[in-house]
Design a protein around this motif. Structure first.
Motif, PDB file in Angstrom:
ATOM      1  N   UNK A  14       0.834  -1.207   0.000  1.00 47.41           N
ATOM      2  CA  UNK A  14       0.000   0.000   0.000  1.00 47.41           C
ATOM      3  C   UNK A  14       0.869   1.258   0.000  1.00 47.41           C
ATOM      4  N   UNK A  15       1.875   1.284   0.885  1.00 49.58           N
ATOM      5  CA  UNK A  15       2.758   2.447   0.965  1.00 49.58           C
ATOM      6  C   UNK A  15       3.553   2.636  -0.314  1.00 49.58           C
ATOM      7  N   UNK A  16       4.038   1.533  -0.863  1.00 50.91           N
ATOM      8  CA  UNK A  16       4.864   1.607  -2.070  1.00 50.91           C
ATOM      9  C   UNK A  16       4.067   2.110  -3.267  1.00 50.91           C
ATOM     10  N   UNK A  17       2.856   1.582  -3.437  1.00 56.45           N
ATOM     11  CA  UNK A  17       2.005   2.012  -4.547  1.00 56.45           C
ATOM     12  C   UNK A  17       1.707   3.500  -4.455  1.00 56.45           C
ATOM     13  N   UNK A  18       1.318   3.942  -3.278  1.00 58.52           N
ATOM     14  CA  UNK A  18       1.005   5.364  -3.102  1.00 58.52           C
ATOM     15  C   UNK A  18       2.241   6.236  -3.324  1.00 58.52           C
ATOM     16  N   UNK A  19       3.384   5.786  -2.803  1.00 63.88           N
ATOM     17  CA  UNK A  19       4.630   6.535  -2.971  1.00 63.88           C
ATOM     18  C   UNK A  19       5.017   6.658  -4.444  1.00 63.88           C
ATOM     19  N   UNK A  20       4.946   5.555  -5.187  1.00 58.75           N
ATOM     20  CA  UNK A  20       5.288   5.593  -6.613  1.00 58.75           C
ATOM     21  C   UNK A  20       4.340   6.507  -7.389  1.00 58.75           C
ATOM     22  N   UNK A  21       3.062   6.447  -7.064  1.00 56.53           N
ATOM     23  CA  UNK A  21       2.075   7.289  -7.751  1.00 56.53           C
ATOM     24  C   UNK A  21       2.336   8.764  -7.452  1.00 56.53           C
ATOM     25  N   UNK A  22       2.569   9.083  -6.174  1.00 59.99           N
ATOM     26  CA  UNK A  22       2.777  10.473  -5.784  1.00 59.99           C
ATOM     27  C   UNK A  22       4.108  11.024  -6.311  1.00 59.99           C
ATOM     28  N   UNK A  23       5.164  10.164  -6.400  1.00 56.04           N
ATOM     29  CA  UNK A  23       6.445  10.602  -6.985  1.00 56.04           C
ATOM     30  C   UNK A  23       6.249  11.114  -8.404  1.00 56.04           C
ATOM     31  N   UNK A  24       5.289  10.543  -9.099  1.00 58.78           N
ATOM     32  CA  UNK A  24       5.027  10.939 -10.483  1.00 58.78           C
ATOM     33  C   UNK A  24       4.047  12.098 -10.570  1.00 58.78           C
ATOM     34  N   UNK A  25       3.480  12.493  -9.436  1.00 52.95           N
ATOM     35  CA  UNK A  25       2.515  13.585  -9.420  1.00 52.95           C
ATOM     36  C   UNK A  25       1.176  13.199 -10.017  1.00 52.95           C
ATOM     37  N   UNK A  26       0.837  11.921  -9.969  1.00 52.22           N
ATOM     38  CA  UNK A  26      -0.386  11.428 -10.591  1.00 52.22           C
ATOM     39  C   UNK A  26      -1.521  11.304  -9.586  1.00 52.22           C
TER      40      UNK A  26
END
Length: 196
Positions: free
Chosen positions: A8-20
């Motif tokens: 859960x944390x990883x998915x959210x982190x990857x999405x937010x890193x991209x600004x999506x």
């Protein structure tokens, strides 16, 4: 940390890193916004095929979805103790995958898989930014891998190389668990190696 919470944390982190936004990732991955939201909140454990769609949409390998970045200001250890390697069970097939690789930046990722008898997992050919090369080395048991239109039967000791650019179906036709190692390398289109 529980693997569902790590994911859960990883998915959210990857999405937010991209600004999506959730909607942007849904459009890129083909996974519904509501499903992504449930996964990010740790309220749903996605199947392997859903994780593959999300990883392709994010431009990372499925194995990297389980990585836990080092704490800020500390270097990642080059050693991954077995007790610290994330172990995840696919809720659809029951297959177990353990990310073996240490959390250091490396172009190589290793995954140990235990695949139950009679089970099958299908991955679509999602478009990827990078060229992902994968090798499957059978340790024990038998598997059939359908890569595009070609069916390969693997016995213990066999190794199959492929590029993740065609649909792939993993199937254990045997009566006992199969075990294999997956090795992945991501290359930018054009050939130079890239750290995953």
């Amino acid at each position: 940390m529980d693997v569902t919470q790590r994911l859960a944390r990883r998915l959210k982190s990857l999405r937010e890193e991209r600004g999506w936004s959730l909607d942007a990732l849904a459009a890129r991955s083909g996974v519904s916004r509501s499903n992504i939201s449930l996964i990010e909140r740790g309220q749903s454990s996605p199947t392997a095929s859903v994780l593959d769609k999300l990883s392709a949409g994010l431009g990372v390998t499925l194995a990297s979805m389980f990585e836990e970045p080092a704490e800020p200001g500390t270097a990642a250890s080059p050693l991954a103790r077995v007790a610290d390697q994330p172990l995840w069970a696919d809720p659809g097939s029951g297959y177990l995958r353990r990310n073996v690789s240490p959390p250091v930046r490396s172009p190589i990722q290793l995954v140990d898989v235990r695949f139950p008898a009679g089970q099958r997992v299908a991955y679509e050919a999602a478009p990827r930014d990078d060229e992902v090369h994968q090798q499957v080395w059978m340790i024990d048991g038998t598997m059939t891998l359908t890569v595009g239109d070609t069916i390969w039967r693997l016995e213990a000791g066999d190794c199959l190389a492929m590029t993740l650019d065609a649909p792939i179906v993993f199937h254990n036709p045997g009566t006992r668990e199969a075990r294999y190692l997956v090795a992945l390398v991501s290359l930018p289109r054009g050939g130079a190696r890239r750290v995953a």
